[in-house]
Design an enzyme around this catalytic site. Sequence first.
Site, PDB file in Angstrom:
ATOM      1  N   GLU A 191       0.995  -1.071  -0.141  1.00 49.30           N
ATOM      2  CA  GLU A 191       0.032  -0.186  -0.061  1.00 49.30           C
ATOM      3  C   GLU A 191       0.926   1.099   0.088  1.00 49.30           C
ATOM      4  O   GLU A 191       0.514   2.121   0.737  1.00 49.30           O
ATOM      5  CB  GLU A 191      -0.938   0.065   1.287  1.00 49.30           C
ATOM      6  CG  GLU A 191      -1.907  -1.143   1.035  1.00 49.30           C
ATOM      7  CD  GLU A 191      -2.892  -1.063   2.051  1.00 49.30           C
ATOM      8  OE1 GLU A 191      -3.041  -0.281   3.201  1.00 49.30           O
ATOM      9  OE2 GLU A 191      -3.867  -1.851   2.063  1.00 49.30           O
ATOM     10  N   GLU A 230      -5.221  -9.127   0.364  1.00 46.96           N
ATOM     11  CA  GLU A 230      -5.800  -9.159   1.802  1.00 46.96           C
ATOM     12  C   GLU A 230      -7.431  -9.114   1.726  1.00 46.96           C
ATOM     13  O   GLU A 230      -7.622  -8.169   0.949  1.00 46.96           O
ATOM     14  CB  GLU A 230      -5.233  -7.961   2.523  1.00 46.96           C
ATOM     15  CG  GLU A 230      -3.626  -8.271   2.650  1.00 46.96           C
ATOM     16  CD  GLU A 230      -2.986  -6.912   3.517  1.00 46.96           C
ATOM     17  OE1 GLU A 230      -4.047  -6.325   4.467  1.00 46.96           O
ATOM     18  OE2 GLU A 230      -2.088  -6.633   3.521  1.00 46.96           O
TER      19      GLU A 230
END
Length: 465
Positions: A83, A230
């Site tokens: 991220e 995820e």
Amino acid sequence: MPSPTQVVALLKAQNVWHVRLYDADRAMLLALANTGIQVTISVPNEQLLGIGQSNATAANWVARNVIAHVPATNITAIAVGSEVLTALPNAAPVLVSALKLIHSALVASNLDSQIKVSTPHSSSIILDSFPPSQAFFNRSWDPVMVPLLKFLQSTGSYLMLNVYPYYDYMQSNNVIPLDYALFRPLPPNKEAVDANTLLHYTNVFDAIVDAAYFSMSYLNITNVPIVVTESGWPSKGDSSEPDATVDNANTYNSNLIKHVINNTGTPKHPGITVSTYIYELYNEDLRPSPLSEKNWGLFDANGTPVYILHLTAAGTVFANDTTNQTFCVAKDGADPKMLQAALDWACGPGKVDCSPLLQGQPCYEPDNVVSHSTYAFNAYFQQMGKSTGTCDFKGVATISTTDPSHGSCIFPGSFGKNGTITNGTSLAPSSNDTSLGCPTQYFYGSCSFTTSVIIGAFLMTAVFL
């Protein structure tokens, strides 16, 4: 935390064949050697700047963390950072360079065809995610996203995306229904419809994934697949997180797994599987607040499941109770005739010792088909080592963590009154044991259940470690 060898033992026991690591821990990679488990390793964010600015640094990282372990350890992907655009924006200018340098090092070792390189993104980089057809990536990141997507396209890699319907639900101010986030069935009038495409969305997960597909097409990229690196749901939260519960976590992850392994795809790409990693394998009790941050795991650090995932209506288990405290019981409301037929089979062809159910024996009372079939189902389940598919009996049995023992009737697999576990494996009678027949003393019908009803299945799942 458990040792690497204990972690691998748990993965193998649960038939988990894909795992993503936060890093490239040497001990973990050595423990995963010769298991066949497919491994995605990660470049931690703190190493990104160095790798993105130096070919030698990238080559050394690959030599140390990849070449030293393959082919014994089945490394199939490298996640470069995590991220980065939202968590470490100052490293964004070198992100694509880091991917390219890592890939070049793999090419030099002829590993680029088997090991893909990508970087996981938060779904928050997608703006206006509903309707999905109008979604687009945050335009301020175009200088990164455009070359990144072209790199993924040219190397045959995939977009890594972290998808958390839990957060979308929590931040929606009750606009998103809980059932919509949990994959629960919705009436047609409650489904979300994209007015531009007329595609119907029955869950948040699909809507986010399709928003990413549409965002890529907005940049003229249409052939890069998506892997969800995820996704999950917390099992416990503080007072401000009332929907972080064991039941909701169980529901979300169970439904997510079914959604993926059924090859459902998304409304935009039906039938195209969206491979997904469950976040995460273990709870992390040292994480900072809020409480939910500590409770995303499927297991506690001692290997005990936080909850037992039910992947079919028949109660197939993903997370076996490694403390041996799971039982197979008759389903509430099951058809008595089906229970009787299953009881006949368990005490006959199933080779369960049903003598404790005879009149005068400890498990005779209560004298009904539900109680007797629960004993027989559980005895069979225990003697088969609680293996996947052995608590089904044509849909009339299910897994329970509640010990069904009562009074002097101690069920196989129970720790009993003195704390000593009853060995379920001793229950299989010998070939000349009279219990192989169908004595009428503890049956409520004839021996009519003669065909095998146990179907074994291996669950191909992935977890984030």
